[in-house]
Design a protein around this motif. Structure first.
Motif: not given
Length: 211
Positions: A3-4, A7, A28, A89-90, A93, A95, A104-105, A107, A151
């Motif tokens: 995810v990082e 993003a 994730f 936002a990913l 913040y 998780h 996050k999912k 988003i 968030p």
């Protein structure tokens, strides 16, 4: 792709290809990379860079090609700004709880819709002889991102303010383009309207749980 990396490609990438990337599987990690601070502006090449000028949305006259193009350009830019804010936002913040992971999912699912909306607007813009970046691009949505420290604050602004407002705007402009017998543009706005209903519902549901 984790995810990082997903993003970061959107937030720091300079081309539209970077902004519209969406791998089939996003993973994730247990120890997510957390961005300490946001960049002043997302990465954008010269063609699509943000302007700090006050850019006025056209007031009607959408039968004129340039006015229609300006409207589509503005709609597309709002989608791109939302994509970049969601990518941010990913990254900013955590998780570490089931609730934050759900956040996050959600988003990511919303971000994919925004990518679709952006592409629809730009395809329509291209079809009438214009390109994204032909007009100035405002930065208003992005200027709010640095203020959203939690968030909950992000959800309040993105889902319950910006996207909630788009329920009205998408409906209104859909009707305006229907009056001009521009079914193509009206149908795009109808797609956006229906998707925004689910996005606002996501924000409402999140506001009812502790994240």
């Amino acid at each position: 792709m984790n995810v990082e990396d997903f993003a970061k490609q959107i937030l720091f990438g300079e081309n539209l290809e970077d902004k519209l990337s969406h791998p089939d599987k996003i993973v994730f990690t247990n120890k997510p990379f957390i961005l300490d601070s946001l960049p002043p502006k997302p990465g954008r090449n010269k063609k699509i860079k943000m302007s700090n000028q006050n850019i006025r949305f056209p007031k009607g006259h959408f039968h004129l090609k340039e006015k229609k193009a300006l409207a589509l350009h503005s709609f597309a830019n709002h989608e791109l700004l939302a994509i970049e804010m969601m990518a941010a936002a990913l990254l900013i913040y955590p998780h570490h709880s089931p609730e934050l992971l759900q956040f996050k999912k959600g988003i990511i699912s919303t971000l994919k819709d925004e990518q679709k909306h952006f592409s629809l607007y730009v395809d329509r813009l291209n079809s009438i002889g214009y390109e994204f970046g032909d007009f100035e691009l405002n930065e208003f949505f992005w200027s709010q991102m640095g203020l959203l420290k939690t968030p909950q604050e992000y959800t309040s602004v993105m889902a319950l303010t910006f996207e909630a407002a788009n329920l009205d705007f998408a409906y209104y402009y859909k009707k305006e383009f229907e009056k001009l017998d521009d079914k193509v543009t009206a149908d795009i706005l109808d797609i956006v309207l229906k998707d925004e209903i689910s996005h606002v519902a996501f924000g409402v549901n999140l506001s009812l749980i502790h994240i």
